[in-house]
Design a protein around this motif. Sequence first.
Motif, PDB file in Angstrom:
ATOM      1  N   ASP A  77     -97.741 -39.364  14.252  1.00 52.60           N
ATOM      2  CA  ASP A  77     -96.683 -38.357  14.043  1.00 52.60           C
ATOM      3  C   ASP A  77     -95.817 -38.636  12.813  1.00 52.60           C
ATOM      4  OD1 ASP A  77     -94.797 -40.319  14.755  1.00 52.60           O
ATOM      5  OD2 ASP A  77     -94.621 -39.625  16.822  1.00 52.60           O
ATOM      6  N   GLY A  78     -96.216 -39.636  11.998  1.00 52.48           N
ATOM      7  CA  GLY A  78     -95.479 -39.924  10.763  1.00 52.48           C
ATOM      8  C   GLY A  78     -94.469 -41.040  10.881  1.00 52.48           C
ATOM      9  N   THR A  79     -94.213 -41.504  12.125  1.00 46.60           N
ATOM     10  CA  THR A  79     -93.292 -42.624  12.334  1.00 46.60           C
ATOM     11  C   THR A  79     -93.894 -43.897  11.725  1.00 46.60           C
ATOM     12  OG1 THR A  79     -92.482 -41.626  14.378  1.00 46.60           O
ATOM     13  CG2 THR A  79     -92.136 -44.000  14.125  1.00 46.60           C
ATOM     14  N   ILE A  80     -93.031 -44.709  11.125  1.00 49.11           N
ATOM     15  CA  ILE A  80     -93.485 -45.973  10.513  1.00 49.11           C
ATOM     16  C   ILE A  80     -92.714 -47.127  11.153  1.00 49.11           C
ATOM     17  CG2 ILE A  80     -93.691 -47.317   8.380  1.00 49.11           C
ATOM     18  CD1 ILE A  80     -93.724 -44.629   6.847  1.00 49.11           C
ATOM     19  N   LYS A  81     -93.431 -48.054  11.757  1.00 44.95           N
ATOM     20  CA  LYS A  81     -92.791 -49.242  12.348  1.00 44.95           C
ATOM     21  C   LYS A  81     -93.082 -50.449  11.474  1.00 44.95           C
ATOM     22  CE  LYS A  81     -94.370 -51.606  16.028  1.00 44.95           C
ATOM     23  NZ  LYS A  81     -94.617 -52.045  17.428  1.00 44.95           N
ATOM     24  N   GLY A  94     -88.101 -52.693  12.922  1.00 42.76           N
ATOM     25  CA  GLY A  94     -87.309 -51.523  12.553  1.00 42.76           C
ATOM     26  C   GLY A  94     -88.244 -50.338  12.411  1.00 42.76           C
ATOM     27  N   VAL A  95     -87.708 -49.138  12.559  1.00 47.26           N
ATOM     28  CA  VAL A  95     -88.561 -47.946  12.597  1.00 47.26           C
ATOM     29  C   VAL A  95     -87.986 -46.848  11.696  1.00 47.26           C
ATOM     30  CG1 VAL A  95     -89.643 -46.212  14.098  1.00 47.26           C
ATOM     31  CG2 VAL A  95     -89.166 -48.502  15.006  1.00 47.26           C
ATOM     32  N   LEU A  96     -88.864 -46.191  10.959  1.00 50.16           N
ATOM     33  CA  LEU A  96     -88.513 -44.975  10.228  1.00 50.16           C
ATOM     34  C   LEU A  96     -88.998 -43.788  11.055  1.00 50.16           C
ATOM     35  CD1 LEU A  96     -87.634 -43.297   7.742  1.00 50.16           C
ATOM     36  CD2 LEU A  96     -89.911 -43.708   6.783  1.00 50.16           C
ATOM     37  N   ILE A  97     -88.065 -42.921  11.442  1.00 47.88           N
ATOM     38  CA  ILE A  97     -88.386 -41.750  12.264  1.00 47.88           C
ATOM     39  C   ILE A  97     -88.167 -40.501  11.413  1.00 47.88           C
ATOM     40  CG2 ILE A  97     -87.915 -40.548  14.438  1.00 47.88           C
ATOM     41  CD1 ILE A  97     -86.436 -43.262  15.253  1.00 47.88           C
TER      42      ILE A  97
END
Length: 346
Positions: A77-81, A94-97
């Motif tokens: 879904d495009g989320t980057i951990k 940390g996560v980019l949502i």
Amino acid sequence: MLAQQNIRHLSLPELENYFTTIGQPKFRVKQVHEWLWQKHAHSFDDMTNLSKDLRNKLAAEFTLPALQVETVQNSEDGTIKSRFKTSDNHLIEGVLIPTEARKTACVSSQIGCSLSCKFCATGYMERRRNLNYDEIYDQVVLINQQSEAAYQKKLSNIVFMGMGEPLLNYKNVLKAIERISADDGLAMSPKRITVSTAGVAKQIKQLGDDKVKFKLALSLHAANDKKRNEIMPINESNNISVLIEALNHFYKQTGNEITFEYILFQNFNDSQKDAEELIKIYRQVPADLVNIIEYNPIDAFKFHKPDEDTIDAFMTILEKNRVNARLRRSRGKDIDAACGQLANKG
């Protein structure tokens, strides 16, 4: 021999004083300060507008520990951990949502956690230590770089909803937010920053007394003390009535937005009675929003997500009673990056 000091832990006056004592002109202070907080130098060698002698002197007298990206996982879904490594070899996540409207960084405040919330993977980890404010700052910088690379947009929002309890690392979290929102830092408005707490009443009141400018979210997850005690041991010393009092104090002092976070667990906190108890709490606090959150399974906790009909019925009760509620669909579940799943897996 004295241990070298982290140069980013010097205040601007202390940095100015140091450069005066070694006979360097004032403009050098500005140059170094920019490298530390705006150009994001990872070593003194990066500071290319300083002489080699000065860089060597700084390296001999100070350290410049910086967070490193160890691994990156990309969700469908495009989320980057990201798993970050500290200079003393601890790991945090940390996560980019990303959504159409927002690019949000979810950042950690501690290495592990001491609160043992039953539904949270981090709660099963030992708390190693608090993160320093520069380590929290680095997380935001690195996730912002990912956002710019992947989506050509800077971060729009930051949530302190990663690993750890932010209010048990009070000074570093506030100092990190000060640097993030400073004009000579990342210049992000504190109104775009939300600190989430499991409920440390004394520190919630302290936030009010300190007149902070950021938003506050309370992880409620159960609307009576008996149930909340079962899943959140902190409730035994910070019960719901104490938290209501603390939140009202926070709002009276700051006027800042308050959100309730409420994860739905099947046959535990998803009934009509639970919804009615949640409404009662909502009416006692000037909260802007109730975030109803999908439960994201973790191995250690044997609860399940309710079916869609139960979720719809719960939301309907809230809406009929004029509760400003939003159902938050989880992002990044396939890479264990969703709410409650951060535990250095993968």
